[in-house]
Scaffold this active site. Structure first.
Site, mmCIF file in Angstrom:
data_model
loop_
_atom_site.group_PDB
_atom_site.id
_atom_site.type_symbol
_atom_site.label_atom_id
_atom_site.label_comp_id
_atom_site.label_asym_id
_atom_site.label_seq_id
_atom_site.Cartn_x
_atom_site.Cartn_y
_atom_site.Cartn_z
ATOM 1 N N TYR A 216 0.672 -0.790 0.269
ATOM 2 C CA TYR A 216 -0.301 -0.099 -0.093
ATOM 3 C C TYR A 216 1.381 1.179 -0.039
ATOM 4 O O TYR A 216 0.523 2.152 0.388
ATOM 5 C CB TYR A 216 -1.230 0.052 1.265
ATOM 6 C CG TYR A 216 -2.250 -1.047 1.245
ATOM 7 C CD1 TYR A 216 -3.289 -1.345 0.083
ATOM 8 C CD2 TYR A 216 -1.527 -2.240 1.028
ATOM 9 C CE1 TYR A 216 -4.346 -1.682 0.870
ATOM 10 C CE2 TYR A 216 -2.553 -3.896 1.483
ATOM 11 C CZ TYR A 216 -3.417 -3.852 0.555
ATOM 12 O OH TYR A 216 -4.802 -4.327 0.721
ATOM 13 N N HIS A 377 -20.073 -4.493 -10.598
ATOM 14 C CA HIS A 377 -19.468 -4.353 -9.736
ATOM 15 C C HIS A 377 -18.037 -4.906 -10.776
ATOM 16 O O HIS A 377 -17.206 -4.375 -10.644
ATOM 17 C CB HIS A 377 -19.210 -5.113 -8.514
ATOM 18 C CG HIS A 377 -17.837 -5.582 -7.256
ATOM 19 N ND1 HIS A 377 -17.367 -4.666 -6.206
ATOM 20 C CD2 HIS A 377 -17.242 -6.780 -7.953
ATOM 21 C CE1 HIS A 377 -16.563 -5.257 -5.871
ATOM 22 N NE2 HIS A 377 -16.075 -6.137 -6.961
ATOM 23 N N GLU A 378 -18.876 -6.582 -10.945
ATOM 24 C CA GLU A 378 -17.542 -7.174 -11.778
ATOM 25 C C GLU A 378 -17.215 -6.204 -13.108
ATOM 26 O O GLU A 378 -16.150 -6.297 -13.651
ATOM 27 C CB GLU A 378 -18.276 -8.580 -12.530
ATOM 28 C CG GLU A 378 -18.705 -9.262 -10.718
ATOM 29 C CD GLU A 378 -17.688 -9.794 -9.864
ATOM 30 O OE1 GLU A 378 -16.567 -9.130 -10.450
ATOM 31 O OE2 GLU A 378 -17.436 -10.063 -8.528
ATOM 32 N N HIS A 381 -14.018 -3.876 -12.194
ATOM 33 C CA HIS A 381 -12.927 -4.167 -12.714
ATOM 34 C C HIS A 381 -13.062 -4.640 -14.409
ATOM 35 O O HIS A 381 -11.503 -4.331 -14.604
ATOM 36 C CB HIS A 381 -13.071 -5.763 -11.924
ATOM 37 C CG HIS A 381 -13.276 -6.035 -10.365
ATOM 38 N ND1 HIS A 381 -12.470 -5.339 -9.609
ATOM 39 C CD2 HIS A 381 -14.275 -6.885 -10.117
ATOM 40 C CE1 HIS A 381 -12.553 -5.951 -8.521
ATOM 41 N NE2 HIS A 381 -14.133 -6.612 -8.172
ATOM 42 N N GLU A 405 -11.899 -3.172 -5.752
ATOM 43 C CA GLU A 405 -13.563 -3.364 -6.144
ATOM 44 C C GLU A 405 -13.608 -2.069 -5.646
ATOM 45 O O GLU A 405 -14.584 -2.191 -5.654
ATOM 46 C CB GLU A 405 -12.438 -4.014 -4.331
ATOM 47 C CG GLU A 405 -11.894 -4.916 -4.620
ATOM 48 C CD GLU A 405 -12.223 -6.359 -5.398
ATOM 49 O OE1 GLU A 405 -13.880 -6.071 -5.375
ATOM 50 O OE2 GLU A 405 -11.240 -7.015 -5.658
ATOM 51 N N HIS A 507 -13.338 -16.513 -0.176
ATOM 52 C CA HIS A 507 -12.072 -15.878 0.106
ATOM 53 C C HIS A 507 -11.112 -16.248 1.110
ATOM 54 O O HIS A 507 -9.730 -16.362 0.710
ATOM 55 C CB HIS A 507 -11.587 -13.934 0.167
ATOM 56 C CG HIS A 507 -12.683 -13.221 -0.692
ATOM 57 N ND1 HIS A 507 -14.000 -13.905 -0.661
ATOM 58 C CD2 HIS A 507 -13.106 -12.844 -1.725
ATOM 59 C CE1 HIS A 507 -15.204 -12.899 -0.842
ATOM 60 N NE2 HIS A 507 -14.225 -12.021 -1.955
ATOM 61 N N ARG A 516 -8.758 -5.570 0.898
ATOM 62 C CA ARG A 516 -9.534 -4.349 -0.410
ATOM 63 C C ARG A 516 -10.756 -4.187 -0.352
ATOM 64 O O ARG A 516 -11.193 -2.950 -0.743
ATOM 65 C CB ARG A 516 -9.250 -5.232 -1.696
ATOM 66 C CG ARG A 516 -9.781 -6.718 -1.430
ATOM 67 C CD ARG A 516 -9.441 -7.742 -2.590
ATOM 68 N NE ARG A 516 -8.089 -8.295 -3.130
ATOM 69 C CZ ARG A 516 -6.901 -8.677 -3.357
ATOM 70 N NH1 ARG A 516 -8.066 -8.773 -4.675
ATOM 71 N NH2 ARG A 516 -6.342 -8.769 -3.750
HETATM 72 O O1 X8Z Z 1 -16.376 -11.459 -3.434
HETATM 73 C C1 X8Z Z 1 -16.771 -10.387 -3.973
HETATM 74 C C2 X8Z Z 1 -16.947 -10.193 -5.480
HETATM 75 C C3 X8Z Z 1 -15.940 -9.424 -6.318
HETATM 76 S S1 X8Z Z 1 -14.438 -9.810 -6.272
HETATM 77 C C4 X8Z Z 1 -18.054 -10.477 -5.988
HETATM 78 N N1 X8Z Z 1 -17.247 -9.552 -3.355
HETATM 79 C C5 X8Z Z 1 -16.800 -9.630 -1.167
HETATM 80 C C6 X8Z Z 1 -17.789 -10.310 -0.909
HETATM 81 O O2 X8Z Z 1 -18.163 -10.770 -2.240
HETATM 82 O O3 X8Z Z 1 -17.491 -11.210 0.171
HETATM 83 C C7 X8Z Z 1 -18.039 -7.934 -2.905
HETATM 84 C C8 X8Z Z 1 -17.792 -7.353 -1.692
HETATM 85 C C9 X8Z Z 1 -17.409 -8.424 -0.616
HETATM 86 ZN ZN ZN Z 2 -14.400 -7.115 -6.731
#
Ligand code: X8Z
Ligand code: ZN
Length: 608
Positions: A216, A377-378, A381, A405, A507, A516
């Site tokens: 960062y 959102h996508e 990107h 993001e 994740h 992020r």
């Molecule tokens: O993972 C995502 C996106 C893909 S980068 C759908 N997000 C996080 C999640 O779903 O936990 C967007 C908001 C937070």
């Molecule tokens: Zn995303």
């Protein structure tokens, strides 16, 4: 997904192609600015070349999970890690050299610091690490929960958590998902952490968490402090929302399900992870006149939208800002709906397979409000990726990962009632009047404000795991403690150390750093406020839509086109005039709601 994209771009650093590794001279050239330039140039070219096939392999694996595609993805992942680590270790040799050019120095820093999960150079370690991460990711993709005793897949259970209001069914889904998906990967997760920590140490970092915090443009300790500062700015707003929502849940479900005090039961909030609560807006809507009066999912269904049309609608917003249409290949190659006949990773992602214009999304789209927002959102990107495609490969990335993001979410904040009228989804007569502003703000807060502590705590947990502060026999307890401390939520049934609830959130098995999203949550309000100012908007901020504003689009593109070529404060300044990431714009957006919540909450129990 963007994770793949970013980590591959970052990987770029380390992707010592086998050919490169084999041909490398036995004795490295003496470290001079000129040899550093040559080293970076070679690394950048090789990394870019190698990333394309790696992305194709990752795409095929994510959209067609089998033992074979897992094996191919693990093999490719190990090779990319080897390459990245070779280049990262090489970069460490040159980093401190005096007389380096700006770009060489910056690229060396990115090469060493941009590897999400490094492996040590000991033979076999990258292969084991890649096998573990592929197995965890694919297990998550194939994961099933239970509803009414019957198996239900990830995207269906996510939707059902949003629509069901039966506490017994919510509990069944929550417990089965966490038990079936999380718990089995506990041992793999511990092994993955140990191996990648060794890799981080070889690269000169204390552990993987320190490596992640180093990305960062500031010292890692300063970054950790910054995230805590931002949390402190927004925490009172979160607490006010928590107090109000707990009260409403108690009114709806009664003391036996949701008591008036203590933590909120995590399965009652309309989302498997209690990360965004907008799906239960109906439960908390202001009594009588303040209600918004529509749900975007219902509007889409009423107009017979299908997933592809939802994506086209998202594209149209970006086109209105002056971005050129998505390439034909986007429509041919994206996965917009869940294929019927095979296992895939449904969690939404955006890809840039050839680092130029082979942009795609991968979703299992449902016709509802969540996925309408996720599409924007996508696409954010994808438009970012295309905007920086003229940059050298190592700069093909967001100014920081929070920027990447935030872009699509910034656009989605413009989905106001007036915008919905403009695109024919809402009748003009049904635009909520000014006295419904609280309802509109509350609907937004249920997603945006509710998310903040969740966005912060995921990596607080992982930073603790990587540093050793949370030991493998405390994984579950450490997770529950952070969920309680920051979110004030608790699992519907007691959990113990045979469980592994972190693994039930995408994740964690996919090893996508999460801070992020916390950053993005505040940055998107900074971007949105700036865009609305640029467009001359005079009304209440949350009613502003910059749809159709080409000047905003041009300025946005100027920031996006920089990629990661400059420290992120430079990029932020280009679009907003400010060099600070902060929660102020978010707090200001929700200020009228905060005053209203404080009034509602008078005399009610607060905190947990
Ligand atoms: O993972 C995502 C996106 C893909 S980068 C759908 N997000 C996080 C999640 O779903 O936990 C967007 C908001 C937070
Ligand atoms: Zn995303």
């Amino acid at each position: 997904m963007i994770r793949t994209v970013i980590s591959t771009a970052a990987l770029a650093c380390a992707l010592a192609s086998p050919a490169v590794a084999q041909n490398a001279p036995a004795a490295p050239a003496p470290a001079t600015p000129a040899t550093a330039d040559a080293f970076v140039a070679e690394a950048e070219k090789t990394s870019a070349d190698r990333s394309v096939d790696a992305q194709r392999v990752a795409w095929v694996n994510a959209t067609y999970i089998t033992d074979d595609t897992d094996a191919l993805a693990a093999k490719s992942g190990a090779e990319m890690t080897d390459l990245a680590v070779q280049y990262g270790l090489g970069a460490a040799r040159y980093q401190a050299l005096p007389g380096l050019s700006y770009d060489t120095k910056r690229k060396l820093d990115l090469m060493r610091g941009g590897i999400t999960l490094p492996a040590p150079t000991t033979a076999g370690q990258s292969a084991e690490l890649a096998t573990l991460t592929t197995r965890m990711s694919s297990s998550y993709g194939k994961g099933k929960g239970l509803l009414d005793g019957k198996p239900i897949n990830g995207s269906d259970i996510e939707e059902a958590m949003g629509t069901s209001r039966d506490p017994a069914k919510l509990q069944e889904m929550w417990v089965s998902w966490h038990d079936n998906v999380g718990a089995p990967m506990r041992a793999d997760y511990a092994r993955m952490s140990a191996i990648s920590n060794e890799g981080a140490k070889e690269l000169g970092y204390a552990d993987v968490g320190a490596l992640w915090r180093s990305g960062y443009d500031m010292p890692p300790e300063q970054f950790a402090r910054l995230t805590d500062q931002i949390w402190a700015e927004v925490e009172p707003l979160y607490k006010a929302l928590h107090t109000y929502v707990r009260w409403k849940l108690n009114e709806k479900y009664g003391n036996a399900v949701q008591p008036k005090t203590g933590a909120i039961r995590a399965d009652l909030l309309g989302n498997m992870w209690a990360q965004e609560w907008g799906n239960i807006y109906d439960i908390v809507a202001p009594a009588g006149a303040g209600d918004v009066g529509y749900d975007i999912g219902d509007l889409l269904k009423a107009k017979n939208y299908d997933p592809t049309r939802m994506v086209k609608q998202g594209e149209a917003f970006y086109s209105s800002l002056g971005f050129k249409p998505l390439p034909e290949t986007f429509w041919q190659r994206s996965q917009i709906v869940k294929p019927a006949d095979r296992e895939v990773i449904c969690h939404a992602s955006a890809w840039d397979v050839d680092n130029v214009d082979d942009i795609r999304i991968k979703m299992c789209t449902k016709v509802n409000a969540d996925d309408f927002i996720t599409i924007h959102h996508e696409l954010g990107h994808n438009y970012y990726q295309r905007a920086y495609n003229q940059q050298p490969f190592f700069y093909k990335n967001g100014a920081n990962d929070g920027f990447h993001e935030a872009i699509g979410d910034t656009v989605a904040l413009s989905i106001t009632p007036d915008y919905l009228v403009k695109i024919g989804l809402l009748d003009a007569a049904r635009v909520p009047s000014a006295d419904k502003d609280i309802g509109l703000l509350l609907r937004q807060a249920m997603d945006k404000v509710a998310f903040l502590p969740f966005g912060l705590l995921i990596d607080k947990w992982r930073w603790g795991v990587f540093s050793g502060a949370i030991k493998p026999d405390q994984y579950q307890a450490g997770w529950d403690a952070l969920r309680l401390q920051y979110q004030g939520v608790k699992p519907p049934v007691a959990r113990d150390e045979t469980k592994f609830d972190p693994g039930a959130k995408y994740h964690i098995p996919a090893a996508v750093p999460y801070t992020r999203y916390f950053l993005a949550r505040v940055l998107q309000f900074q971007f949105y406020e700036a865009a609305c100012k640029q467009s001359g908007w005079k009304g209440p901020l949350h009613r502003c839509s910059f749809y159709g504003n080409k000047a905003v689009g041009e300025k946005l593109n100027a920031m996006l086109a920089m990629g990661q070529s400059k420290p992120w404060p430079d990029a932020l300044e280009v679009f907003t005039g400010s060099r600070q990431m902060s929660g102020k714009a978010l707090v200001q957006y929700f200020a009228p709601l905060k005053a209203w919540l404080d009034k509602q909450n008078k005399g009610k129990p607060q905190g947990w």
